[in-house]
Write an enzyme that holds these catalytic residues in place. Sequence first.
Site, PDB file in Angstrom:
ATOM      1  N   GLU A  44       0.823  -1.211   0.000  1.00 32.63           N
ATOM      2  CA  GLU A  44       0.000   0.000   0.000  1.00 32.63           C
ATOM      3  C   GLU A  44       0.857   1.261   0.000  1.00 32.63           C
ATOM      4  O   GLU A  44       0.578   2.206  -0.730  1.00 32.63           O
ATOM      5  CB  GLU A  44      -0.895  -0.023   1.259  1.00 32.63           C
ATOM      6  CG  GLU A  44      -1.754   1.218   1.456  1.00 32.63           C
ATOM      7  CD  GLU A  44      -2.917   1.289   0.473  1.00 32.63           C
ATOM      8  OE1 GLU A  44      -3.299   0.236  -0.059  1.00 32.63           O
ATOM      9  OE2 GLU A  44      -3.411   2.414   0.239  1.00 32.63           O
ATOM     10  N   ASP A  45       1.897   1.284   0.805  1.00 31.77           N
ATOM     11  CA  ASP A  45       2.621   2.535   1.041  1.00 31.77           C
ATOM     12  C   ASP A  45       4.003   2.623   0.401  1.00 31.77           C
ATOM     13  O   ASP A  45       4.617   3.687   0.430  1.00 31.77           O
ATOM     14  CB  ASP A  45       2.782   2.764   2.560  1.00 31.77           C
ATOM     15  CG  ASP A  45       1.434   2.889   3.246  1.00 31.77           C
ATOM     16  OD1 ASP A  45       0.458   3.247   2.568  1.00 31.77           O
ATOM     17  OD2 ASP A  45       1.351   2.605   4.459  1.00 31.77           O
TER      18      ASP A  45
END
Length: 692
Positions: free
Chosen positions: A81-82
């Site tokens: 996600e990051d």
Amino acid sequence: MTPEFQKEYAKLKRKIKHYHEKLDTKFLGKAYQFSFNAHEGQLRKSGDPYFVHCVEVAKILAEHRFDLTTIVSGLLHDVVEDCDISTHELRDEFGADVATLVDGVTKIGGLKFASKLESDAENFRKMIISMVKDIRVILIKFADRLHNMTTLQYLSPKKQKVIAQETKDVYAPLADRLGMANMKSQLEELAFKFLEPDVYRDLDGRVEDTREDRERYIRRVVKPIRRALLEARIPSRIESRPKSLSSIYHKMVVRNVPFEKIYDLSAIRIIVDDEKCSNSLEQCYRVLGIVHSLFDPFQEKFRDYIAKPRQNGYRSLHTAVFGPGPTRGRKLVEVQIRTKEMHKVAEEGIAAHWKYKAGKSKDSELDKYLVWLRQVVGSITESEPDDVLERFKIQLFNDEIFVFTPKGDLLKLPLGATAIDFAFAVHSDIGLHCIGAKINGKMESLRYQLKSGDSVEILTSPNQKPNPDWIKSVKTSKARSRIKRWLRESFYEQSVHLGEEILNKQFKKEHIKKEDVDLDEIAQSFSFQNSQQLLASIGRGATSIQTVVNRIVPESRSEVKDKSILQRFIKRARGSAKGVRVQGLDNLMINFGRCCQPVPGDSILGFITTGRGIVVHRSDCKNIINLLENPDRKIDVEWDVDRDKHFMVRLQLLGGDRKHFLRDVSESISQTDTNIVSIDMKVEDSVVYSNI
Ligand code: MN
């Protein structure tokens, strides 16, 4: 790596080694370093390095004694996600299991719940579950949410509320459903703290202020019980358990009573040590007897969740007793009685498994727990208790799907439901007039089978009518009954119309004047409520016009004589007006094509008409080509004649005249166990024409 994080790593490793002797430290260390590198430079809103969050999540998972794959996935849960790291890369580095788990957590993270409706929350929870293929995804998500909730104060007040609400509506009930009472109450308490900060502070203060009194009172209850249990030689321990603030508040609101009236501010729990006694179950009931003999029970509060466990597997005896003191000062004390094993399951639900990895699998309590798990969780393949979780690649609620309306509302449908079901679930009018469906923006047939997460838009037209064939393509009873009702109603109208025509014709033939007849009275004599119902019945063919006429003119002169031999034959062959089955529907008006006169044994097709109900044709009828121009009107039908009995078939024979022609034909026919009812034969110009 900074020294602090090295220290954290040592702590984490120790924690896992505590219950996981053969820990693959290389694997753990690699994941730790990988996640550290990936998140390098990123900060949390608190100002901490982002990696702190990953370590905390892993620690929560380790506290629950989850397996290494889960903990490693916890360390890595935010890298996709990051940090621009692909699931592919994760698979190459850490294997398919970790990649799947991280991918699952990432996907759930993308779903945002914002509805205020409790029913939507329920569906949202189920959708989450139905989308994960491995239950450990949910466990990691819980740990992630739990840590985020403990650091929520660093976010803006608006974000705090949104996340706290989602925690309360979605994740806490989900933990409850999975039997994880501990996780549930932690999430609930934190959500309450941020949703009702003032109430929370106030209650916290009051509970604190009354703590000493309460504890003193509880001691007066516990002391005699402890002594009695000792005398009875029941190995057990007693804990007094403060009620969570959120549950106190919930009770105040639901019962509309002030804080002072919530009697079960604290309660006690008696846990029978099943490792020290073999008949721990009976002991629980013995304990109950002891408690009730010491203090007056409050009957209404007794619950036996041992004999009748809750759906999430929870087992315990619940009672409430009046504590010591003068009658007016006596307080109700809530008492829970359970074994150690039941306690573990109650606190940790699904997560309780890991505790048994060391191999106490002969424990019969565990076996029962697995039985429950299989029921709640769905079909787990038969396997050793030890690796049940390794094989937890199942879907919960796998008989339901969840789809979105164009407005973003969630709808729950059974597995296998089609766009038609969806249309009827939205509104009957939409179902009755639907002509097509857009699934995720793409045109699909109405019979398209929906999948969880599909976004569905139904196209309608005011001129569209249900196709009786839809019955075969729907899963929900709502759609099915609504289609049937529509068919009944529309055929009813048509039947009344047809019945009237038949009646008028017959009246004319019999020289009966309509105005001389009270049709309502006749209808009632046939047990119909009114003449409309009688006409409908005539139209459907359920009531013969002859019996109606006979009722009007008892000494009827009427005798139908003018039927041709062929018509008489066909009538006899079919047995009755019915004789044809249309998928799932009864009482339909059935007519037979005059063009091809099908009889049982013929291959047939049905067509929906406006005036004559369903008209059945032989599938080789020459008119079918014209009828097929309206394929929507086509409906599958089959003969409904008793298969054990014989039925009539009409044979037309054409042959060259020769000796023994009739003998050969009749011999061939009788060899097929067939009985000839009538035969008619003539010869013209050496050609035999025969009807059998
Ligand atoms: Mn996270």
